[in-house]
Write a protein that holds these residues in place. Sequence first.
Motif, PDB file in Angstrom:
ATOM      1  N   THR A 125      25.501   4.952  10.125  1.00  0.00           N
ATOM      2  CA  THR A 125      24.521   4.266   9.279  1.00  0.00           C
ATOM      3  C   THR A 125      23.146   4.344   9.930  1.00  0.00           C
ATOM      4  N   TRP A 126      22.161   4.713   9.129  1.00  0.00           N
ATOM      5  CA  TRP A 126      20.767   4.759   9.561  1.00  0.00           C
ATOM      6  C   TRP A 126      20.033   3.652   8.806  1.00  0.00           C
ATOM      7  N   VAL A 127      19.366   2.747   9.530  1.00  0.00           N
ATOM      8  CA  VAL A 127      18.732   1.576   8.917  1.00  0.00           C
ATOM      9  C   VAL A 127      17.256   1.541   9.305  1.00  0.00           C
ATOM     10  N   PHE A 128      16.385   1.319   8.320  1.00  0.00           N
ATOM     11  CA  PHE A 128      14.982   1.101   8.618  1.00  0.00           C
ATOM     12  C   PHE A 128      14.871  -0.136   9.509  1.00  0.00           C
ATOM     13  N   GLY A 129      14.388   0.050  10.715  1.00  0.00           N
ATOM     14  CA  GLY A 129      14.346  -1.050  11.669  1.00  0.00           C
ATOM     15  C   GLY A 129      13.101  -1.895  11.520  1.00  0.00           C
ATOM     16  N   ASP A 130      13.244  -3.079  10.954  1.00  0.00           N
ATOM     17  CA  ASP A 130      12.137  -4.019  10.842  1.00  0.00           C
ATOM     18  C   ASP A 130      12.704  -5.434  10.874  1.00  0.00           C
ATOM     19  N   GLU A 131      11.848  -6.423  10.683  1.00  0.00           N
ATOM     20  CA  GLU A 131      12.291  -7.809  10.801  1.00  0.00           C
ATOM     21  C   GLU A 131      13.330  -8.187   9.752  1.00  0.00           C
ATOM     22  N   PHE A 132      13.359  -7.492   8.620  1.00  0.00           N
ATOM     23  CA  PHE A 132      14.282  -7.841   7.555  1.00  0.00           C
ATOM     24  C   PHE A 132      15.674  -7.252   7.774  1.00  0.00           C
ATOM     25  N   SER A 133      15.774  -6.253   8.619  1.00  0.00           N
ATOM     26  CA  SER A 133      17.072  -5.612   8.853  1.00  0.00           C
ATOM     27  C   SER A 133      17.731  -6.053  10.157  1.00  0.00           C
ATOM     28  N   GLU A 134      17.075  -6.915  10.928  1.00  0.00           N
ATOM     29  CA  GLU A 134      17.583  -7.274  12.247  1.00  0.00           C
ATOM     30  C   GLU A 134      18.992  -7.861  12.194  1.00  0.00           C
ATOM     31  N   GLU A 135      19.228  -8.768  11.256  1.00  0.00           N
ATOM     32  CA  GLU A 135      20.547  -9.413  11.166  1.00  0.00           C
ATOM     33  C   GLU A 135      21.616  -8.403  10.767  1.00  0.00           C
TER      34      GLU A 135
END
Length: 265
Positions: free
Chosen positions: A29-39
Amino acid sequence: MHRLGVVTCQILELEFVHLLAHDPDVTGTWVFGDEFSEELIRNLENDSRKPVHRVAYAAEFEPDETEGLAVLMRVMEVGLHSNIPHLRSAVKSAVKELAPFVDAVLLGYGLCGNALKNSSELFADISVPVSLPMESEADPVDDCVGLIIGGRENYYGEQCRCAGTMFMNAGFSRHWKKILSSDLPPKLIHQKDKIMDRLMRNYKRSLLLPTTVLGEEDLRRNTTEFSARYGLKTESRPGTLTLLENAWAAAKRNSRGEKFYAPTN
């Protein structure tokens, strides 16, 4: 290898962690890393033995050409539903960013106040299938509550039982403070407590919707402050992941080119 894009609200972060961690087809899984994806990233790293990659741009999504399913995700800020045009625009922008790099896109949203109604028109210029969780082939779910409660009939039935019901799925129980704040214009934030007291005076109960991603005990713990603050009785009924699992399976078929499955209204 097939590539699936996902655009979802923070509300469904635990549900998508469950899907990604337990699907044997998912290779990474590749996730845009920002404050909304941290959890989501933190929970996915804890719950899954599969690689989790942070990316800043969609072009950094470069999975190995092997068998399986690679997933590219963007997690959107909770509370966008308070501004329907903004939600519609933000989701469209996120889909356009992912689309050139994937074979299909799944939205972790419902109609959300009709922000995503007529989705086939909204995404008409997107070259890959874009799908919403559906109650039937022609009916998208209303929102994240309708998704987890099992559809419109259950949703409406509980509203008839008690019109003043706050529905507590996993995401709402974890983000309720931010959600309530997002419903107010910035100029009124300083009056938040007074306004919320007035808005909540007709609510009578908090209805927990436990699922395998967050059980009743954790939901109660997360919502104790909320229910006490507004004098709500707490009740519970089982939630379900079935509609989301169906949407996931349909999106996977889309990514393999087996079936174009998208909302028509």
